[in-house]
Design a protein around this motif. Structure first.
Motif, mmCIF file in Angstrom:
data_model
loop_
_atom_site.group_PDB
_atom_site.id
_atom_site.type_symbol
_atom_site.label_atom_id
_atom_site.label_comp_id
_atom_site.label_asym_id
_atom_site.label_seq_id
_atom_site.Cartn_x
_atom_site.Cartn_y
_atom_site.Cartn_z
ATOM 1 N N ILE A 181 0.847 -1.199 0.000
ATOM 2 C CA ILE A 181 0.000 0.000 0.000
ATOM 3 C C ILE A 181 0.878 1.243 0.000
ATOM 4 O O ILE A 181 1.633 1.484 0.939
ATOM 5 N N PHE A 185 -5.883 4.205 -2.313
ATOM 6 C CA PHE A 185 -6.351 3.121 -1.453
ATOM 7 C C PHE A 185 -7.680 3.471 -0.774
ATOM 8 O O PHE A 185 -8.513 2.587 -0.543
ATOM 9 N N CYS A 211 -10.509 2.699 -3.406
ATOM 10 C CA CYS A 211 -10.315 1.565 -4.317
ATOM 11 C C CYS A 211 -11.597 0.753 -4.461
ATOM 12 O O CYS A 211 -11.674 -0.121 -5.327
ATOM 13 N N CYS A 225 -1.311 -7.520 3.507
ATOM 14 C CA CYS A 225 -1.203 -6.107 3.125
ATOM 15 C C CYS A 225 -0.099 -5.479 3.958
ATOM 16 O O CYS A 225 -0.005 -5.727 5.170
ATOM 17 N N ASP A 231 1.941 -1.843 4.925
ATOM 18 C CA ASP A 231 1.930 -0.380 4.917
ATOM 19 C C ASP A 231 3.172 0.114 5.639
ATOM 20 O O ASP A 231 3.452 -0.283 6.763
ATOM 21 N N THR A 291 2.069 4.935 4.665
ATOM 22 C CA THR A 291 0.904 5.482 3.976
ATOM 23 C C THR A 291 -0.180 5.910 4.963
ATOM 24 O O THR A 291 -0.771 6.984 4.821
ATOM 25 N N TYR A 300 -9.622 4.373 5.417
ATOM 26 C CA TYR A 300 -8.475 3.467 5.337
ATOM 27 C C TYR A 300 -8.808 2.125 5.991
ATOM 28 O O TYR A 300 -8.572 1.061 5.407
#
Length: 239
Positions: free
Chosen positions: A88, A139, A142, A152, A154, A157, A175
């Motif tokens: 991400i 994101f 999306c 996932c 991160d 971000t 998020y």
């Protein structure tokens, strides 16, 4: 570099290299241009031009230490090589390169900056990694385009979203919802943050996620107290 020109530390932990604790020890923070798309478009456009000129990928925003930490966890957790993995906010794609070199074969990176996507694709191509997917995508919006990921990752971000001067709270809520949508049941979420403490992240991701473990990060001492300047946590998607 473009980040130094900005006169500010970079997005979340992405510029961390050997001494993470030197850069990110603030838990209280306000909004910043580091949370804006314009800032990152400009930063990655400059890096793209540099890469096209001399083949230099520029800053490894998400430093070696942080990448190694997540890769070590993936090894210990026995994440299979064919696991669907989403990076991400992929930036210049440096972590996708490391994941691919580590043997992972089902990789996707997303970023909302067109220049970032072009740079990441160029970097991957230069490394001969042609089967890694990179998409220009926000994101937070999306929607249903991304689905079924096993892991996932991160690395700054969520921090950047938290710094956005516009709709900060809504962005954080979106998020969490997006993360729920893209992860499979029992899929893993690995987050590295400089702006949020372990306790704050546990609270933020309390709904729909189960805390698995904390990854070891550098500590610092100040006034007789010891603390962590970087939080790196693993969560599992649960209903």
């Amino acid at each position: 570099t473009s980040m130094e020109d900005a006169g500010e530390s970079t997005r979340g932990c992405e510029n961390i290299s050997d001494s993470e604790e030197d850069r990110c020890s603030e838990n209280d923070f306000g909004t910043s241009k580091l949370g804006t798309k314009e800032f990152w478009d400009d930063a990655y456009q400059k890096e793209l031009e540099t890469f096209n000129d001399i083949g230099d990928v520029g800053e490894i925003w998400f430093g070696e230490e942080s990448m190694s930490r997540v890769l070590r966890w993936m090894d210990k957790a026995k994440i299979p090589e064919n696991a669907a993995i989403l990076d991400i906010g992929t930036g210049n794609g440096a972590f996708l390169v490391e994941l691919a070199k580590h043997g992972y074969k089902n990789l996707t990176g997303i970023d909302y900056s067109p220049a970032s996507v072009e740079l990441a694709r160029s970097v991957l191509q230069a490394e001969g990694l042609t089967d890694v997917t990179v998409k220009e995508m926000d994101f937070l919006s999306c929607q249903k385009e991304l689905k079924g990921f096993d892991v996932c990752i991160d690395k700054g971000t969520f921090d950047a979203i938290s710094l956005n001067p516009v709709n900060t709270n809504e962005g954080k809520r979106q998020y969490v919802q997006a993360l729920k949508d893209v992860l499979k049941d029992n899929g893993f979420f690995a987050i590295t943050s400089c702006n949020w403490t372990k306790e704050q992240l546990l609270d933020r991701f309390s709904e729909g996620f189960e805390f698995v473990q904390e990854l070891s990060t550098p500590t610092f001492q100040f006034g007789g107290k010891t603390g962590n300047s970087v939080a790196a946590l693993i969560f599992k998607r649960v209903h």
